[in-house]
Design an enzyme around this catalytic site. Structure first.
Site, short mmCIF file in Angstrom:
data_model
loop_
_atom_site.label_atom_id
_atom_site.label_comp_id
_atom_site.label_asym_id
_atom_site.label_seq_id
_atom_site.Cartn_x
_atom_site.Cartn_y
_atom_site.Cartn_z
N CYS A 2 34.10 17.50 -1.97
CA CYS A 2 34.36 16.98 -3.30
C CYS A 2 35.93 16.79 -3.50
O CYS A 2 36.59 17.32 -2.67
CB CYS A 2 34.31 18.07 -4.63
SG CYS A 2 32.66 18.51 -4.79
N ARG A 27 35.16 12.74 1.05
CA ARG A 27 34.80 14.13 0.80
C ARG A 27 33.38 14.46 -0.03
O ARG A 27 33.19 15.49 -0.12
CB ARG A 27 35.91 14.57 -0.12
CG ARG A 27 37.32 14.60 0.49
CD ARG A 27 38.33 15.05 -0.13
NE ARG A 27 38.13 16.52 -0.57
CZ ARG A 27 38.61 17.50 0.31
NH1 ARG A 27 39.29 17.15 1.29
NH2 ARG A 27 38.61 18.80 0.19
N TRP A 82 30.54 16.13 -3.93
CA TRP A 82 29.42 16.46 -3.25
C TRP A 82 28.81 17.45 -3.57
O TRP A 82 29.30 18.44 -3.77
CB TRP A 82 30.12 16.67 -1.63
CG TRP A 82 28.96 16.89 -0.61
CD1 TRP A 82 28.67 15.79 0.04
CD2 TRP A 82 28.52 18.09 0.21
NE1 TRP A 82 27.66 16.34 0.98
CE2 TRP A 82 27.66 17.59 0.86
CE3 TRP A 82 28.37 19.23 -0.46
CZ2 TRP A 82 26.60 18.32 1.47
CZ3 TRP A 82 27.84 20.16 0.20
CH2 TRP A 82 26.89 19.82 1.12
N ASN A 108 36.65 21.66 -6.89
CA ASN A 108 36.20 21.37 -5.54
C ASN A 108 36.14 23.01 -5.12
O ASN A 108 37.04 23.86 -5.19
CB ASN A 108 37.31 20.62 -4.90
CG ASN A 108 37.12 20.77 -3.27
OD1 ASN A 108 37.83 20.70 -2.70
ND2 ASN A 108 35.81 20.86 -3.21
N GLY A 109 35.09 23.43 -4.61
CA GLY A 109 34.82 24.79 -4.17
C GLY A 109 33.44 25.39 -4.81
O GLY A 109 32.58 24.35 -5.19
N GLU A 488 27.67 14.82 21.41
CA GLU A 488 28.61 13.84 20.43
C GLU A 488 27.76 12.57 20.27
O GLU A 488 27.66 11.96 19.13
CB GLU A 488 29.80 13.68 20.94
CG GLU A 488 30.85 13.05 20.07
CD GLU A 488 30.98 13.34 18.69
OE1 GLU A 488 30.32 14.40 18.24
OE2 GLU A 488 31.39 12.61 17.95
N LYS A 492 26.43 11.32 16.60
CA LYS A 492 27.09 10.16 15.91
C LYS A 492 26.12 9.28 15.55
O LYS A 492 26.04 8.48 14.37
CB LYS A 492 27.92 9.38 17.00
CG LYS A 492 29.12 8.88 16.79
CD LYS A 492 30.38 9.63 16.51
CE LYS A 492 30.08 10.81 15.35
NZ LYS A 492 31.23 11.49 15.26
N GLU A 495 23.98 10.85 12.68
CA GLU A 495 24.50 10.86 11.29
C GLU A 495 24.82 9.57 10.70
O GLU A 495 24.93 9.33 9.21
CB GLU A 495 25.90 11.64 11.33
CG GLU A 495 26.97 11.31 12.24
CD GLU A 495 27.95 12.29 12.19
OE1 GLU A 495 28.18 13.09 11.48
OE2 GLU A 495 28.99 12.08 13.16
N HIS A 511 11.25 21.59 29.96
CA HIS A 511 10.82 23.05 29.14
C HIS A 511 10.58 22.68 27.69
O HIS A 511 10.45 23.42 26.97
CB HIS A 511 11.93 23.95 29.42
CG HIS A 511 12.26 24.14 30.90
ND1 HIS A 511 11.24 24.97 31.61
CD2 HIS A 511 13.39 23.92 31.60
CE1 HIS A 511 11.96 25.26 32.91
NE2 HIS A 511 13.11 24.22 32.90
N LYS A 610 33.10 14.62 4.74
CA LYS A 610 34.08 14.61 5.88
C LYS A 610 34.52 16.02 6.05
O LYS A 610 34.60 16.83 7.01
CB LYS A 610 34.91 13.64 5.85
CG LYS A 610 35.87 13.53 7.18
CD LYS A 610 36.52 12.23 7.28
CE LYS A 610 37.29 12.54 8.64
NZ LYS A 610 36.05 12.16 9.69
#
Ligand code: G6P
Length: 615
Positions: A2, A27, A82, A108-109, A488, A492, A495, A511, A610
């Site tokens: 947020c 955010r 968010w 925010n939180g 990574e 990438k 996402e 396996h 982010k």
């Protein structure tokens, strides 16, 4: 997550708030909203629509308010959300109002005790309009208000548990805002005849570079002419004004279609910014580092902790530090480490990696380990961020603001700094000789060029992406550092393109996951770690025998894999330990073009944010 922005000054607030939100959209973007005070009344406008290439909550809010023009008033607060508590809907969007219409708040939180507070307020007759944890704040303010704005804020905050950055406006106090910070980021911006608050500096830099960092528990009163910061007990606190170096240009797209592509292309420069100031001739120099040579010699274990891509940068660092320094290194996801009753001694070095410097789990893991005696070295991009302020030493990335949700230059500069630390520590510990040290330093100096060359030698990566954009399941495989990079590369892709992708150590594939290999399945095989090339070749043959198509990632000039690959991505030749950046850059581009081919919202992938400031 947020983002919040507040403004009080002489200009119309809404357009300024919308502009600030645009910079904070990374955010979270489940909804956007603003509240502006004008002549003793507060107007609230909100929007919540799913993000697509053409639309977003913020675009809709901008349309609804005619670019902010149809919301009068010069003092207001705003929010980009968010979603945590309550679905992404208009009614759950911030700002939230008190029943009497006096207060509007953005948050925010997470208010952890909101259930109890909500129950208490409902029993007292307050009516809730949303399912959020945040709304309790608006009603508490109303309950405690007796004409004194500051007193109501203090009494309200005293009831809250959890993490909160709050912005508050009150219809009875024209031109006045309150901002509160507890474990969620919040920065004040000091202008001329106007003042601001925001979740991060990118929302402020087009207006002012003079900022004040609040500590947890502090709160501030902003009017157009003044900023007063208070300690939790209400006593005034003297604060320093810091000048931020980022400017608007570095936080804009600069002609690129997406921030992500711009940030991929910026990597040579970002890496140069990270390494150059720390190279004096042929020496790596960490100025102002409190960690002494004696401390470094004394380390018997390194724990690297981080989340997401930052932890994958840590995986690269692990191989390199272990190889060069002969210190055991483990990479622990911060969300796990914080609750694992970690074993720490005064000989443990904790390396904390975070682009934003605000990730809640990373911060908590740091606090846990520091309390148990670990020395803490941070690798952090955002100067003055919460995590940076908790570390004993910080190596700042100096990569400039990263706006796209999927990190690129944040990750590669983290890797570059881990390289530098590994080589520096190896020299101090005497685990490499003078000649090896010089070779390593040369390899580090070549990193910006390596990142550039990785782009230059892959002009066809968009075409390759076109060939594979519709795969449902993709496997990345590699060994050693190649495995670390494949984590990574796979993240990438997943996402931003929403394709299912997994990274496996190549030797582990048989396996279990090999059961999923069948005709046409794409396997991206990283074959740059020369020492294990033959082993990789065998693994490639195994998947090909089961019908997989192979996209090989191989060093330029190395054609050994060509007969076993359907396509190849080229990686600049590099020192065996220092090639990860050249490997990951084309994988970033591959992910970018696959996502583009799929019409995805590249800079703002669905469900992601982010800066993850909740657990
Ligand atoms: C989020 C971001 C990732 C990032 C991770 C850790 O998940 O989307 O790009 O790697 O958080 O963030 P940090 O700011 O701590 O590096």
């Amino acid at each position: 997550m947020c983002g919040i922005v507040g403004f009080t000054g002489a200009e119309q607030a809404a357009p300024i708030l919308l502009e600030g939100l645009r910079r904070l959209e990374y955010r979270g973007y489940d909804s956007a909203g603003l509240a502006v005070e004008n002549g003793g009344r507060i107007t609230v406008v909100k929007a919540s629509v799913p993000v697509t290439k053409e639309d977003s909550s913020l675009i809709t809010l901008t349309r609804r308010t005619d670019d902010g023009k149809n919301v009068p008033g010069t003092c207001g607060i705003s929010h980009t959300r968010w979603a945590t508590h309550g679905a992404p809907t208009d009614y759950n969007s911030h700002p939230h109002m008190s029943c009497d219409g006096r207060f509007a708040i953005v948050h925010n939180g997470i208010i952890e005790n909101y259930v109890t507070l909500r129950q208490e307020l409902v029993e007292k007759g307050y009516e809730f309009a949303s399912e959020t944890d945040s709304e309790v704040v608006a009603h508490l303010l109303e309950m405690y208000y007796e004409g004194d704005f500051k007193a109501a804020v203090m009494k309200t905050v005293a009831r809250l548990e959890g993490a909160y950055a709050l912005g508050i406006v009150c219809s009875e106090h024209p031109g006045t805002l309150y901002a509160v910070r507890m474990a969620s980021p919040l920065i004040l911006g000091a202008g001329k005849g106007e003042n601001f608050f925001a979740s991060d500096v990118t929302a402020l830099v087009s207006h002012t570079r003079n900022v004040i960092y609040l500590e947890d528990g502090e709160f501030a009163c902003l009017t157009p002419e003044s900023i007063t910061v208070y300690a939790p007990d209400g006593a005034e606190v003297e604060k320093q004004i810091s000048v931020v170096e980022w400017d608007v240009e570095t936080a804009s797209k600069g002609g690129y279609e997406h921030f992500m592509l711009k940030e991929i292309m910026e990597q040579p420069k970002a890496i140069k910014n990270a390494i150059d100031p720390r190279l004096k001739g042929s020496e790596i120099v960490f100025e102002d580092m409190s960690l002494t040579d004696e401390d470094i010699k004394n380390i018997d274990r390194i724990i690297i902790t981080a989340c997401g891509s930052a932890s994958y940068a840590g995986q690269v660092g692990r191989y390199v530090i272990e190889k060069l320094c002969r210190i055991p290194v483990s990479v622990e996801l911060a969300s796990e480490l914080r609750y694992s009753d970690p074993i720490i001694t005064d000989r443990t070095l904790l390396i904390v990696i975070s682009q934003s410097g605000e990730t809640a789990d990373t911060k908590a893991a740091l606090e846990e380990c520091k309390a148990r005696g670990a020395k803490v070295l941070g690798i952090i991009n955002v100067v003055g961020s919460s995590i940076a302020r908790l570390c004993n030493d910080v190596l700042y990335n100096w990569a400039g603001p990263e706006i796209a949700v999927a990190t690129t230059k944040g990750y590669t500069t983290q890797v570059a700094l881990l390289y530098m630390f590994a080589v520096y520590a190896a020299k101090v510990r005497g685990t490499i000789d003078r000649e090896e040290y010089a070779t390593c330093v040369d390899a580090i100096k070549a990193l910006p060029e390596q990142a550039q060359r990785a782009v230059d030698i892959n002009p066809d990566v968009a075409k390759t992406a076109k060939k594979y954009y519709d795969q449902e399941h993709i496997f990345f495989i590699g060994r050693n550092i190649d495995y670390a990079v494949s984590l990574e590369g796979s993240l990438k892709l997943k996402e931003i393109s929403y394709l299912h992708s997994e990274a496996y150590p190549a030797g582990e594939l048989k396996h279990g996951p090999i059961a999923l290999i069948n005709d046409g399945r794409l396997v991206v095989a990283l074959c740059c770690y020369d020492e294990l090339f033959d082993k990789m070749l065998s693994n490639i043959k195994e998947v090909r025998a089961r019908g997989a198509r192979v996209l090989a990632v191989a060093a330029e000039g190395d054609d050994r894999v060509l007969s076993e690959a359907d396509d190849v991505i080229r990686v600049p030749a590099a020192h065996e330990l220092f090639g990860a950046i050249g490997e990951v850059v084309p994988l970033q581009l591959f992910a970018y073009y696959v996502a583009r081919e799929n019409g995805c919202s590249i800079d703002k992938p669905k469900n992601l944010a982010k800066s993850v400031t909740v657990e």
